[in-house]
Design an enzyme around this catalytic site. Structure first.
Site, mmCIF file in Angstrom:
data_model
loop_
_atom_site.group_PDB
_atom_site.id
_atom_site.type_symbol
_atom_site.label_atom_id
_atom_site.label_comp_id
_atom_site.label_asym_id
_atom_site.label_seq_id
_atom_site.Cartn_x
_atom_site.Cartn_y
_atom_site.Cartn_z
ATOM 1 N N ALA A 12 -2.761 -15.596 -0.887
ATOM 2 C CA ALA A 12 -3.719 -15.683 0.194
ATOM 3 C C ALA A 12 -4.927 -15.701 -0.195
ATOM 4 C CB ALA A 12 -3.564 -14.410 1.274
ATOM 5 N N ARG A 34 -1.034 -2.970 3.692
ATOM 6 C CA ARG A 34 -0.880 -1.662 3.579
ATOM 7 C C ARG A 34 -1.982 -0.857 2.521
ATOM 8 N NH1 ARG A 34 5.527 -2.679 3.247
ATOM 9 N NH2 ARG A 34 5.751 -2.843 5.581
ATOM 10 N N TYR A 55 0.981 -4.124 9.576
ATOM 11 C CA TYR A 55 1.315 -5.327 9.958
ATOM 12 C C TYR A 55 1.719 -5.419 11.509
ATOM 13 C CZ TYR A 55 2.572 -5.977 5.021
ATOM 14 O OH TYR A 55 2.408 -5.824 3.474
ATOM 15 N N LYS A 94 7.345 -20.041 0.542
ATOM 16 C CA LYS A 94 8.706 -20.463 -0.044
ATOM 17 C C LYS A 94 9.160 -19.109 -0.929
ATOM 18 C CE LYS A 94 7.076 -20.434 -4.161
ATOM 19 N NZ LYS A 94 7.677 -19.662 -5.332
ATOM 20 N N ARG A 157 8.640 -10.543 -9.141
ATOM 21 C CA ARG A 157 9.751 -11.582 -9.505
ATOM 22 C C ARG A 157 10.757 -11.187 -10.344
ATOM 23 N NH1 ARG A 157 4.449 -13.824 -9.383
ATOM 24 N NH2 ARG A 157 4.273 -15.734 -8.089
#
Length: 295
Positions: A12, A34, A55, A94, A157
């Site tokens: 972002a 957060r 959120y 994605k 990841r």
């Protein structure tokens, strides 16, 4: 189009905030995190935008029309659905979801709400990539690879519960571009190299109609590698760095934001149909399934 960003992810900061700010039809309204101080720091160059501490606050904000979701893969389903149910359009990073079932659930929420849901495959917006694909006549075989060396052991990841692994993270690109060129595969064979938690390297052969094929390779264990080669009947087409090219001179993130905004504001078809994203997830699911069966 008034944008909110759900999560202060690095993508972002690097890509979407500048893209929205530079776009001809969008404005940054808010970011939720957060870690509110992190959001405030990211929004410093955009004084018109505000930081939300939850959120839920951002989703409830009536001034926000569209939400970009760069959260970890395991959170795409929950927060996309919640945003759609709150009447927001959603641009989700994605891969769209953890699997095809989740993607179908998200698409159902979009249909019920009457709002748009699109997967943020920004590489498809790049004019050079589009021109490359359009230039290919009678493709026979696609070779698509995307790899890099992931040194950070704390990176999300490498956590299975967050949707980690090379297949979802970078294999999604290789599968997507192969389908873009050749259509939907009719058969798949695949192998995974695992560490204790996630797939670190994926190799797959996709078979298509009329004997056409695609070889897919995705990895967290290699030097930087991005390559797309298409063998056609009369020529070999090659494109290096097909997935992350930026500012040469186009910014595909800005084009993506503007195109999605046009779809909302002007009622145009969204540039990446949700049906294609679901189909991509089905292929990723099948790769994992057949690789697991093969051991």
């Amino acid at each position: 189009m008034r944008w909110g960003i759900l999560g202060a992810a690095d993508i972002a900061r690097k890509a979407l905030l500048p893209a929205i700010a530079a776009s001809r039809n969008g404005a940054i309204v808010a970011m939720a995190s957060r870690e509110p101080e992190r959001a405030k720091a990211m929004l410093y160059p955009y004084p018109e935008a505000r930081a939300c501490s939850t959120y839920e606050d951002l989703i409830a904000d009536e001034s926000v029309e569209a939400i970009y979701i760069p959260l970890v893969n395991s959170l795409h389903l929950e927060w996309s659905v919640r945003a759609l149910e709150a009447g927001k359009h959603v641009l989700c990073e994605k891969p769209l979801a953890m699997n095809a079932h989740e993607a179908e659930t998200m698409a159902g929420a979009a249909k019920r709400s009457g709002k748009l849901l699109m997967e943020a495959f920004m590489y498809r917006m790049h004019p050079d990539t589009s021109s490359f694909i359009k230039s290919i006549a009678e493709p026979i075989h696609v070779q698509a690879s995307f790899g890099f060396n992931l040194h950070d052991l704390a990176n999300y990841r490498l956590r299975a519960e967050l949707g980690g692994g090379a297949l979802l993270d970078v294999g999604c690109y290789a599968v997507n571009v192969s389908r873009w060129i050749l259509g939907e595969p009719v058969d798949i064979s695949a192998r995974l190299h695992m560490n204790d938690a996630v797939d670190m390297t994926v190799s797959a052969l996709l078979e298509f109609s009329e004997g056409r094929t695609a070889s897919i390779w995705a990895s967290f264990e290699s030097p930087e590698e991005q390559q797309l080669r298409v063998i056609a009947k009369d020529i070999v087409h090659a494109r290096a760095r097909p997935f992350t090219s930026r500012h040469d001179p186009w910014d595909p993130y800005q084009i993506m934001v503007e195109s999605f905004g046009d779809s909302i504001l002007d009622g145009r078809p969204q540039p990446i149909p949700i049906e294609g994203s679901i189909a991509n997830m089905r292929v990723l699911d099948r790769i994992r399934e057949v690789a697991t069966q093969a051991g």
